[in-house]
Design a protein around this motif. Sequence first.
Motif, PDB file in Angstrom:
ATOM      1  N   ARG A 272      -3.313   8.209 -14.064  1.00 41.09           N
ATOM      2  CA  ARG A 272      -2.856   7.729 -12.889  1.00 41.09           C
ATOM      3  C   ARG A 272      -2.306   6.263 -13.296  1.00 41.09           C
ATOM      4  O   ARG A 272      -2.543   5.659 -13.978  1.00 41.09           O
TER       5      ARG A 272
ATOM      6  N   LEU B 160      -5.954  -0.445  -6.589  1.00 38.97           N
ATOM      7  CA  LEU B 160      -6.146  -0.275  -5.627  1.00 38.97           C
ATOM      8  C   LEU B 160      -7.484   0.715  -5.134  1.00 38.97           C
ATOM      9  O   LEU B 160      -8.155   0.279  -4.684  1.00 38.97           O
ATOM     10  N   GLU B 161      -7.594   1.549  -6.387  1.00 41.87           N
ATOM     11  CA  GLU B 161      -8.963   2.164  -6.205  1.00 41.87           C
ATOM     12  C   GLU B 161     -10.004   1.374  -6.637  1.00 41.87           C
ATOM     13  O   GLU B 161     -11.069   1.763  -5.813  1.00 41.87           O
TER      14      GLU B 161
ATOM     15  N   GLN C  70      -2.408   2.207  -8.904  1.00 43.69           N
ATOM     16  CA  GLN C  70      -3.173   3.068  -8.031  1.00 43.69           C
ATOM     17  C   GLN C  70      -4.536   2.698  -8.649  1.00 43.69           C
ATOM     18  O   GLN C  70      -5.671   2.588  -7.656  1.00 43.69           O
TER      19      GLN C  70
ATOM     20  N   SER D 161       0.983  -1.230   0.005  1.00 43.06           N
ATOM     21  CA  SER D 161       0.024   0.226   0.006  1.00 43.06           C
ATOM     22  C   SER D 161       0.842   1.288   0.001  1.00 43.06           C
ATOM     23  O   SER D 161       0.565   2.242  -0.712  1.00 43.06           O
ATOM     24  N   LYS D 162       1.852   1.225   0.817  1.00 42.15           N
ATOM     25  CA  LYS D 162       2.747   2.440   1.159  1.00 42.15           C
ATOM     26  C   LYS D 162       3.362   2.820  -0.103  1.00 42.15           C
ATOM     27  O   LYS D 162       3.398   3.721  -0.866  1.00 42.15           O
TER      28      LYS D 162
ATOM     29  N   LEU E 292       0.712   8.820  -5.479  1.00 41.72           N
ATOM     30  CA  LEU E 292      -0.529   9.019  -5.763  1.00 41.72           C
ATOM     31  C   LEU E 292      -0.904  10.275  -6.531  1.00 41.72           C
ATOM     32  O   LEU E 292      -0.237  11.417  -6.435  1.00 41.72           O
ATOM     33  N   SER E 293      -1.737   9.921  -7.581  1.00 41.13           N
ATOM     34  CA  SER E 293      -1.998  11.041  -8.390  1.00 41.13           C
ATOM     35  C   SER E 293      -3.504  11.529  -8.232  1.00 41.13           C
ATOM     36  O   SER E 293      -4.335  10.704  -8.278  1.00 41.13           O
ATOM     37  N   THR E 294      -3.615  12.932  -8.276  1.00 43.63           N
ATOM     38  CA  THR E 294      -4.960  13.386  -8.446  1.00 43.63           C
ATOM     39  C   THR E 294      -5.753  13.695  -9.723  1.00 43.63           C
ATOM     40  O   THR E 294      -6.655  14.377  -9.768  1.00 43.63           O
ATOM     41  N   ASP E 295      -4.623  13.814 -10.797  1.00 42.18           N
ATOM     42  CA  ASP E 295      -5.180  14.019 -11.809  1.00 42.18           C
ATOM     43  C   ASP E 295      -6.002  12.855 -12.592  1.00 42.18           C
ATOM     44  O   ASP E 295      -5.984  11.991 -11.882  1.00 42.18           O
ATOM     45  N   LEU E 296      -6.353  13.071 -13.860  1.00 38.77           N
ATOM     46  CA  LEU E 296      -7.298  11.952 -14.543  1.00 38.77           C
ATOM     47  C   LEU E 296      -6.000  10.979 -14.791  1.00 38.77           C
ATOM     48  O   LEU E 296      -6.796   9.915 -15.169  1.00 38.77           O
TER      49      LEU E 296
ATOM     50  N   VAL F  60     -10.532  -0.642  -3.253  1.00 40.14           N
ATOM     51  CA  VAL F  60     -11.337   0.337  -2.199  1.00 40.14           C
ATOM     52  C   VAL F  60     -12.605   0.649  -2.379  1.00 40.14           C
ATOM     53  O   VAL F  60     -13.507   0.517  -1.697  1.00 40.14           O
ATOM     54  N   THR F  61     -12.993   1.352  -3.647  1.00 42.00           N
ATOM     55  CA  THR F  61     -14.223   1.420  -4.006  1.00 42.00           C
ATOM     56  C   THR F  61     -15.303   0.500  -4.123  1.00 42.00           C
ATOM     57  O   THR F  61     -16.431   0.396  -3.811  1.00 42.00           O
TER      58      THR F  61
ATOM     59  N   THR G 213       0.796   4.041  -2.779  1.00 41.09           N
ATOM     60  CA  THR G 213       0.166   5.394  -2.464  1.00 41.09           C
ATOM     61  C   THR G 213       1.349   6.459  -2.379  1.00 41.09           C
ATOM     62  O   THR G 213       0.962   7.402  -2.242  1.00 41.09           O
TER      63      THR G 213
END
Lengths: 233, 277
Positions: free
Chosen positions: A49, A56-57, A53, A36-37, A43-47, A60-61, A40
């Motif tokens: 990725r 994992l997303e 990631q 995980s470390k 991690l990108s908050t852009d479109l 998690v979702t 993460t």
Amino acid sequence: MRLSPDQIIYWQHGFVTLNATIVFTWGLMLVLVIGSKLITLKLSTDLQRSRWQNFLEIIVTGIEKQIEEVGLKEPRTYLGFLGTLFLFIAMASLCTVIPGFEPPTGSLSTTVALALCVLVAVPFFGILNQGLGGYLKSYVQPTFIMLPFNIISEISRTLALAVRLFGNMMSGSMIIGILLSITPFIFPIVMTLLGLLTGMVQAYIFSILAAVYIAAATRTRKPSHKTLNNNPT
Amino acid sequence: MLIDWFTVGAQVLNFLILVWLMKRFLYQPILHAIDEREKRIAAELGDADTKRAQAENERNEFQKKNAAFEKQRAELLNQATLDAKIEGQRLLDEARKAADSLSAKRQESLRNEGHHLNQTLRRRTQQEVFAIARQTLSDLANTSLEDRLCEVFIRRLSEMDAKTKPVLAEAFKTAIEPALVRSAFELSADQRSLIQNALNETFSADPAAQLRTGIQIRFETAPELISGIELATVTGQKLAWSIADYLLSLEKSLDELLKDQDKPLAKVMPELEVNSP
């Protein structure tokens, strides 16, 4: 005949024993946390990725959605507990493909520990949601006579959780062990695949049942006691 | 015994630690990233919406302006075309009018000129004709002609119509002074007596004249008569026969004819009698 990895003891000092269950649990914990470390870290908050990631997303979702579908309104409150349950059991099952790996969930001690966690988590979340009185009142619903039955059901389902997971995991290892002595080549592989599937199903069942229990404990709350914990988890 | 309670406790602890670690290293960062992204996407979508709305507004405004401009242009063009047409028509009309009036003037002046020329020519011709006639007749006039003239005058006296005769007779009757007989030449005594006799005969037929012995007359010479004899009473009655009368009558009728040709629409004047009753 060895039924549990508890019986493999690496180190013992009186009451304290360092058996395979604990060691492999630590190993799994390390893999999970470091994985995980690592993922993460960037991690990108852009479109755009990374694939990891995305992976994992999705997990998690997916867990979040499952919790929501069971009936829990604030899935993020329970995501830490239920998601870790699922990931731990699933990872333990998945790692059975590694030769020499003993799944910690194949030990009754581990499953009992997990079941105990669920046993504690249910009233914990119940009280968190509707207060102590509201939660305790759910034991005497619909009538006072139901109190012992409610308590029995609480204990029995915890036991069922523990034994179900243990039985399945243990039996998987057991069957492979037995088949290895009879048909050493192809059949154990098939059984290993089956064991993988069983392990995944069990991980799903365990965490979904825990979610259902928690949902049952939080569902009977009154409208006046809307004290939700909004901590993002 | 399958359950080792120390292991159970250790596993519970392990699991709780794992929960915390996973929260710390997996769920929080991942969920945070997802939230951030969603926020960002929402912001971008909102921004895009705003921009689109703005663009839409601008496009609408532009279209509106464009349409208004087109309309205005078309109106102006129409107006200009109309104005130009009207102006052109007006100029054309003016030019036509001017041309018409010019041509009318020209025609008028041409006609006037022609008319004048005609008039002059006619007058001159007429004058020449009459002059020639007068000259010829006066050249021809002599005693025998005078005799003939006398005869003609006497015949006319006797052939006088029934209407004129009583009027003349009445004039002779009421006359205080003698009637005047004018001639171009001096009349001879024979001729004078012939005329006297003829008068006496003519009016003696009338019962009113029979009372008298004769009609009192006196003679006078008047060269302007050219050739002829004229009998004039004091009251204004006149009996005449002369070439000048003929010529005058002819001249008058010619004048009238010319006038009629000049003005075709004018009413034809009634012909005047040469001899008044």
